[in-house]
Scaffold this active site. Structure first.
Site, mmCIF file in Angstrom:
data_model
loop_
_atom_site.group_PDB
_atom_site.id
_atom_site.type_symbol
_atom_site.label_atom_id
_atom_site.label_comp_id
_atom_site.label_asym_id
_atom_site.label_seq_id
_atom_site.Cartn_x
_atom_site.Cartn_y
_atom_site.Cartn_z
ATOM 1 C CG HIS B 267 -1.858 1.130 1.326
ATOM 2 N ND1 HIS B 267 -3.158 1.064 0.886
ATOM 3 C CD2 HIS B 267 -1.689 2.392 1.788
ATOM 4 C CE1 HIS B 267 -3.757 2.233 1.086
ATOM 5 N NE2 HIS B 267 -2.881 3.055 1.635
ATOM 6 C CD GLU B 268 1.560 3.591 3.700
ATOM 7 O OE1 GLU B 268 1.733 4.652 3.057
ATOM 8 O OE2 GLU B 268 0.536 3.379 4.379
ATOM 9 C CG HIS B 271 0.347 6.260 -0.687
ATOM 10 N ND1 HIS B 271 -0.631 7.037 -1.251
ATOM 11 C CD2 HIS B 271 -0.250 5.606 0.344
ATOM 12 C CE1 HIS B 271 -1.782 6.859 -0.583
ATOM 13 N NE2 HIS B 271 -1.573 5.993 0.385
ATOM 14 C CD GLU B 297 -5.808 5.698 0.386
ATOM 15 O OE1 GLU B 297 -4.937 6.556 0.606
ATOM 16 O OE2 GLU B 297 -5.914 4.645 1.050
#
Lengths: 503, 503
Positions: B267-268, B271, B297
């Protein structure tokens, strides 16, 4: 009595200074980060950030606002001691920075950065002539700056004052000669001695993570506060005080020579204890810092050498070290271990020198720098002068300029006057040790039981807490009752090495 | 043609903006450091530094200089696109910050920080009444601010615009209703299904350092550039882009649930890929950032879910994972593994929700926030409204306010209008996937062979590089040829969960 108006200006001034310190703290963190693991692709842009913040601080230090604060507050007796001494620091900076014409300073900054990269290449190629024209220009600039700044007694004093306020050529000529004349025969005797320690066991494999665990253990023993710091890994170890609650230490691990990490950590830990224990009242002012390079070095050398290479220290810690090691010390008794870590042998590279020959490396540099700024030595003659001095003092002659005059980065950045701090620190440390013994006569026992806290407390009480509130010689006098005195270092070295080598 | 005078002002303006960005970058590093291991005793003083730097940036954004730049440069057509859009961003900030009376804003900042600490205690005690008066005041301030800022159509639009420019209540009402009405029956069917995956093997011990090695492996596969970033450990994982050459990721390791670290890192990492691949031309301007919370997001959710929870992805990576694990997957075939990591089950806590029920958590918050700012819901009624909605949409009713209305920090800091971004990101991600398939029809095969580079390149080409040069809906339109459309997410979820649960 201070007028309301003056109070208001004082408040504004302290707020102004606080902002400069805040920017310096941000810069300190950026430098730490750059050296401990910042991704390399971000470095160019990070340099822009460094440039923006530093030039802001520089501008603030030479601004009209600053000039007005200095004019309004100077000479007012009833200001607090902190305000007065902060004002002195600011004035010193202001004068130093303002006296150089902006254009010349810019030229100098460009030259510095060029000279440093030329020096790197020159050192790699051991080619002094490549570096010579840059060094000549750097020296020329520095001489011109001394002209702008003025000097008392000796031109070189102005440079010494930047790193060690109060220390002059007059003082150094005397103490350095004494130290030199005492060490040279000692080094000679050791060279002639057949009673040399065996050091081969030192170079056996010592796993990095175990070295780290042991280093952490020693830092803890020293009283380093891990809630106010951390230990990281870098190529060139350092300590950096961002504020007294955040003083970071780095070290380097060499699996083929555990001494690098252990003595490196103790050395940087000594610097760090100084900064962790500066009075919190000084936070946000330029006084919240070590008072000089020399006093700072006295703390790192005190711990690295007077504590960390002491027999009593290893009475306690040798068994601890053995627990972390892979059996390399099993056959070595404490006495042989102690002799090995105190081996002394003339060598070319200052940063690899042992603790007896080290001061000679410094004294050579001092004599050369003084000669340059008194027009007695020309840059072009440096290799010859350098090599002659090494031969005369240490009995060895560098085979090339990379292991001679080109070894240090300092001159390429224009840092003349800095080297003496290293030897001064050593002398201060020996003087402090002597004073400490009067109040902690059980010093050896403290080391032998791993109880280093009282030592840290004594140093905090007498030195650390003051930050820049006291000048170096003021601290020395308050602690020892006298001025700089080479006797203590000479006695310490003579006594120690006589025993190590059974001279 | 632009006059010389205007060119000069443009240059000055860009230099001014660059300084603000430099200070923001320093702040970004300080925040990263505070969360990854800054010594706790230095934090108070570090907060002073943060205060100094942030207020400097705030002052610059609302200064007379800024007003003059805006006045001089606005409406000049021939300026570069970067200058024009930078100017727009600065103007938006200027207007937002200038319209609130300084005194009110200060009161609000103090209230915020107070409210956040009260919220923490209230959540611990599951005591809404304790928090209620603070939340009421925060809402009151926000309503007043909307009065100052003005609004179009619906008061809540002004808040939405802060996080997702272009997105309005009109748009959200429609798409959120569609998503909600599609998910609720799906969740119901899954709850009623007897064909539930076995997840017990997930919670067996997985050593932290092995989780880290696997996480690094996956980041590398994603195309995360380790010369432009690093992975560290924190309690609350995050990604932070200091500049495109320095985008850092953090994760959290739970030895009893490896999913925390692995999906958290992916997830990170999503980003981070966004920020690493913003065009270098935008460095030093406010455009060098993700264009909105929602688009940001969309990148993290695209990787975490559409890539990281896909069957093909694990075709390649399940064997890799097994190499790092301690045997916990030995008896589990790929299909059962896949079903387990896609388990869906209604739960109370948003941040622990699975990827099917997650949008419902967001939609509930959206409906409540909209109700508050349209004076249809009163703060005192929030626990009742909240619990009713959870029961209606998810079929479960929180047993107390800690697992209900008090669970999120956002409202205590006045962050209304932020929650929708999470669900918007999910919708964008599904729309991007659909567009990507047209150009990368072998998407599944790329995942199945661990070849994620073309996916990163497509996202860079179409989204990442632009930073804030394009608004969210502009990007969406350029990439997909249409506006926000819930159909893609609904199709994706329906298809996926029908297969996972054999519905």
């Amino acid at each position: 009595m201070i007028s309301e108006h003056t109070k208001e200006i004082e408040k504004e001034f302290l707020e102004y200074v606080k902002k400069m310190q805040a920017y310096n703290e941000a810069l300190g963190l950026i430098y730490w980060d750059l050296r401990t693991g910042a991704p390399k692709n971000g470095v160019d842009q990070r340099s822009e950030v460094v440039g923006m913040l530093s030039s802001e601080v520089f501008q603030m230090s030479t601004s009209e606002d600053m000039a007005a604060y200095i004019a309004s507050l100077s000479g007012i007796e009833d200001l607090s001691e902190i305000t007065k001494k902060t004002l002195n620091e600011c004035q010193k900076d202001y004068d130093r920075n303002k006296k150089i014409p902006v254009k010349e300073f810019k030229e100098y900054v460009i030259l510095q950065s060029k000279a440093e990269s030329v020096w790197e290449e020159a050192r790699e190629k051991a080619d002094f002539e490549m570096f010579q024209p840059y060094l000549e220009k750097i020296v020329e600039f520095q001489k011109k700056f001394i002209g702008y700044w003025g000097y008392e007694g000796n031109k070189y004093n102005t440079l010494l004052d930047m790193y060690e306020p109060g220390i002059t050529v007059e003082i150094l000529d005397q103490v350095f000669a004494e130290v030199r004349d005492a060490i040279i025969p000692l080094v000679k005797k050791i060279s002639d001695s057949s009673n040399k320690p065996d050091t081969s066991f030192i170079f056996k494999h010592f796993p990095k993570d175990k070295q780290k665990d042991f280093s952490l253990k020693i830092l803890e023993q020293m009283g380093y506060d891990f809630n106010s710091g951390r230990l990281d890994e870098t190529v060139h170890p350092f300590a950096t005080g961002l504020n007294p609650g955040d003083v970071r230490v780095t070290t380097r691990y060499d699996e083929g020579d555990w001494r690098t990490a252990v003595f490196g950590t103790i050395h940087e830990g000594g610097h760090a204890l100084y900064e962790q224990n500066i009075s919190k009242k000084l936070i946000g002012t330029p006084l919240c810092d070590g008072t000089s390079m020399g006093i700072h070095e006295s703390q790192s050398l005190f711990y690295e050498n007077i504590v960390g290479r002491d027999f009593s220290f290893w009475k306690h810690n040798y068994n601890v070290l053995k627990e972390y090691a892979d059996g390399q010390f099993d056959e070595i008794n404490l006495n042989d271990f102690y002799r090995a870590i105190n081996e002394s042998k003339p060598s070319f590279i200052r940063i690899e020198a042992d603790m007896l020959t080290y001061p000679l490396h410094i004294i050579i540099r001092y004599e050369i720098e003084k000669g340059i700024f008194n027009d007695e030595i020309e840059v072009k003659d440096l290799p010859q002068v350098w090599n002659d001095k090494y031969e005369k003092y240490l009995g060895i002659r560098p085979g090339n300029n990379a292991e001679g005059v080109l070894q240090d980065v300092h001159w390429s950045g224009g840092s003349f006057g800095y080297f003496p701090s290293y030897a001064l620190g050593y002398m201060y440390a020996a003087q402090f040790k002597n004073a400490m013994l009067k109040e902690l006569p059980n010093f050896d026992e403290l080391l032998a039981t791993g109880n280093l806290k009282p030592i840290k407390e004594w140093l905090t009480e007498n030195i650390h807490q003051y930050g820049k509130l006291k000048k170096p010689l003021e601290i020395l006098h308050d602690v020892t009752g006298e001025g700089l005195n080479a006797k203590y270092l000479i006695d310490y070295l003579t006594d120690k090495y006589t025993k190590v080598y059974n001279l």
